[in-house]
Design a protein around this motif. Structure first.
Motif, PDB file in Angstrom:
ATOM      1  N   VAL A 103      -6.776  -0.182   3.214  1.00 15.16           N
ATOM      2  CA  VAL A 103      -6.705   1.260   3.505  1.00 15.16           C
ATOM      3  C   VAL A 103      -8.119   1.814   3.395  1.00 15.16           C
ATOM      4  N   ASP A 104      -8.592   2.402   4.476  1.00 11.06           N
ATOM      5  CA  ASP A 104      -9.958   2.926   4.508  1.00 11.06           C
ATOM      6  C   ASP A 104     -10.006   4.323   3.866  1.00 11.06           C
ATOM      7  N   ASP A 105     -11.228   4.808   3.622  1.00  8.91           N
ATOM      8  CA  ASP A 105     -11.402   6.122   2.968  1.00  8.91           C
ATOM      9  C   ASP A 105     -10.743   7.248   3.762  1.00  8.91           C
ATOM     10  N   GLU A 107      -5.091  -2.111  13.547  1.00  7.77           N
ATOM     11  CA  GLU A 107      -4.853  -0.803  12.920  1.00  7.77           C
ATOM     12  C   GLU A 107      -3.346  -0.577  12.776  1.00  7.77           C
ATOM     13  N   LEU A 108      -2.959   0.111  11.697  1.00  5.89           N
ATOM     14  CA  LEU A 108      -1.541   0.445  11.501  1.00  5.89           C
ATOM     15  C   LEU A 108      -1.264   1.868  11.974  1.00  5.89           C
ATOM     16  N   THR A 109      -0.001   2.125  12.278  1.00  4.12           N
ATOM     17  CA  THR A 109       0.418   3.485  12.626  1.00  4.12           C
ATOM     18  C   THR A 109       0.313   4.361  11.369  1.00  4.12           C
ATOM     19  N   HIS A 134      -4.250  -4.222   9.133  1.00  6.15           N
ATOM     20  CA  HIS A 134      -3.653  -5.522   8.808  1.00  6.15           C
ATOM     21  C   HIS A 134      -4.638  -6.567   9.324  1.00  6.15           C
ATOM     22  N   ILE A 135      -5.108  -7.421   8.433  1.00  4.62           N
ATOM     23  CA  ILE A 135      -6.123  -8.418   8.799  1.00  4.62           C
ATOM     24  C   ILE A 135      -5.480  -9.787   8.626  1.00  4.62           C
ATOM     25  N   ILE A 174       0.851  -1.191   0.000  1.00  5.44           N
ATOM     26  CA  ILE A 174       0.000   0.000   0.000  1.00  5.44           C
ATOM     27  C   ILE A 174       0.886   1.240   0.000  1.00  5.44           C
ATOM     28  N   TYR A 175       0.341   2.339  -0.507  1.00  2.00           N
ATOM     29  CA  TYR A 175       1.099   3.594  -0.586  1.00  2.00           C
ATOM     30  C   TYR A 175       0.735   4.467   0.596  1.00  2.00           C
ATOM     31  N   ASN A 176       1.762   5.036   1.229  1.00  2.00           N
ATOM     32  CA  ASN A 176       1.509   5.955   2.336  1.00  2.00           C
ATOM     33  C   ASN A 176       1.725   7.396   1.860  1.00  2.00           C
TER      34      ASN A 176
END
Ligand code: DGJ
Length: 380
Positions: free
Chosen positions: A225-227, A247-249, A233-234, A120-122
């Motif tokens: 990644v939510d809206d 939940e991620l930082t 992480h599941i 995923i992109y941060n």
């Protein structure tokens, strides 16, 4: 005799390769570009090698990450592959995104088990973050860790950061004082597996307590990644008995310490999640190794639950075994979703195949109808 056998083998290989090429031409002619279960060739004419994968969209390009599989073993001899595409049909092989290492004793030493990578992109750090399920070399599936790697470019190279178990010394969000006190008294030695008392105790945190000090097990996994930019992480935890959503930082590189449990003792693997009209939907499988089983589906109006189970969403031939596959990811495309699954070939892992099917909705609920071939351009 040996020469005749070698000749026969060569003819078979050429024949099957030829079939792949013919299929590709036919597919294009009919524009039924996605044909689940068949050979999917990249731009160099090789079957795409990206199993247990997921797709990240960055700009106008899709990046497909997945496990590289070899001829005779599912152990990681290469690492995570990346393919790129603008249309989800024509894929360019970008090479190895995360490479295993030759260094003895390294977490991702060649020969480890590295599964279900997702990236995923941060937007805050402008980094690409990859998470995966990691089993240390020579230890079967006992390590049960997640691994994290990071890159400056979508296709990598990704730099390995660390691997560990999840949320050590941290109770789930929904465990108040009473639940914590009760869980603290639980001991796996006091129960017979699958007895009703054991199932109840699993719900009360039997394995959360067992692994409280060392950290929770982390196996099959996905990222979401939510809206609002929060990422999760599941993963299958507690001996694959219970899913955890953690939940991620803000930098997407660690767990924040906030997590919940889904379907305790439900034995779910292969989580794939998406959100449609404000409802989170999660598709999973049961736990039968490389063999396919019936898909499960859950929904919730909050990522933190409560999650409700629904019947199998698959319809059509072999719907009772997820069409012979196991879920890995759901890719949103416009206002539609593509269900992605793997048809494993444990005897010949490199030949594992892919299932991609559009998700339909019936009475507001996701349904996955089998299609021999379908036109992905009609999705948009
Ligand atoms: C099922 C998992 O979903 C796969 O990723 C893999 O770990 C196999 N089990 C191994 O048997």
């Amino acid at each position: 005799m040996k020469t005749i056998l070698a000749l026969l083998l060569a003819i078979c290989v050429l024949d099957s390769y030829g079939k792949g090429v013919i299929h590709e031409k036919e597919q294009k002619a009919q524009n039924l570009s996605i044909r689940s279960g068949e050979l999917w060739l990249d731009d160099s004419g090789h079957h795409i090698n990206a199993h247990g994968g997921g797709v990240m969209k960055y700009g106008d390009t899709y990046y497909w990450f997945g496990e590289h599989k070899s001829e005779y073993t599912s152990d990681a001899l290469v690492g995570v592959m990346c393919y790129s595409s603008k249309d989800l049909v024509n894929w360019h092989n970008c090479g190895v995104a995360l490479s295993v290492t030759e260094e003895l004793g390294h977490d991702i030493e060649r020969g480890c088990i590295l599964e279900r990578p997702k990236a995923i992109y941060n937007p805050v750090t402008k980094k690409f973050c990859m998470w995966f399920h990691l089993e240390l070399k020579g230890r079967g599936y006992s390590a049960a860790r997640y691994g994290v790697a990071v890159a400056d470019r979508p296709e990598g190279p990704y730099k390995f950061l660390y691997s560990q178990r999840a949320d050590a010394a941290t109770w789930p969000l929904d465990f108040g004082d009473e639940e914590r006190k009760l869980a603290d008294t639980l001991n796996t030695a006091h129960y017979k597996d699958w007895s009703s008392a054991w199932i109840k105790a699993v719900g009360q945190g039997l394995f959360v307590k067992r692994d409280f000090g060392t950290g929770q097990m982390s196996r099959d996994m996905t990222l979401y990644v939510d809206d609002d930019g929060h990422a999760y992480h599941i993963f299958s935890s507690e001996e694959n008995l219970t899913l955890h959503i953690a939940e991620l930082t803000a930098d997407y590189l660690h767990h924040s310490g906030r997590y919940v449990r889904v379907a305790p003792a439900g034995h779910n693997e292969a989580p794939a999640i998406f959100k449609h009209k404000g409802v989170y939907w999660m598709i999973t499988s049961g736990c039968t190794g490389w063999d396919p089983n019936e898909a499960r589906m859950f929904s919730s109006s909050s990522i933190w639950g409560p999650w409700k189970q629904h019947p199998n969403p698959c319809r059509g031939p072999k719907a009772e075994i997820t069409f012979g596959g196991q879920s890995t990811f759901v890719l949103p495309v416009g206002d539609r979703y593509i269900f992605m699954a793997d048809i494993w070939r444990p005897q010949h892992p490199i030949d594992a195949r892919y299932i991609w099917l559009p998700i339909d909705f019936e009475d507001g609920k996701p349904v996955i109808n089998w299609r021999d071939g379908w036109d992905i351009t009609k999705l948009r």
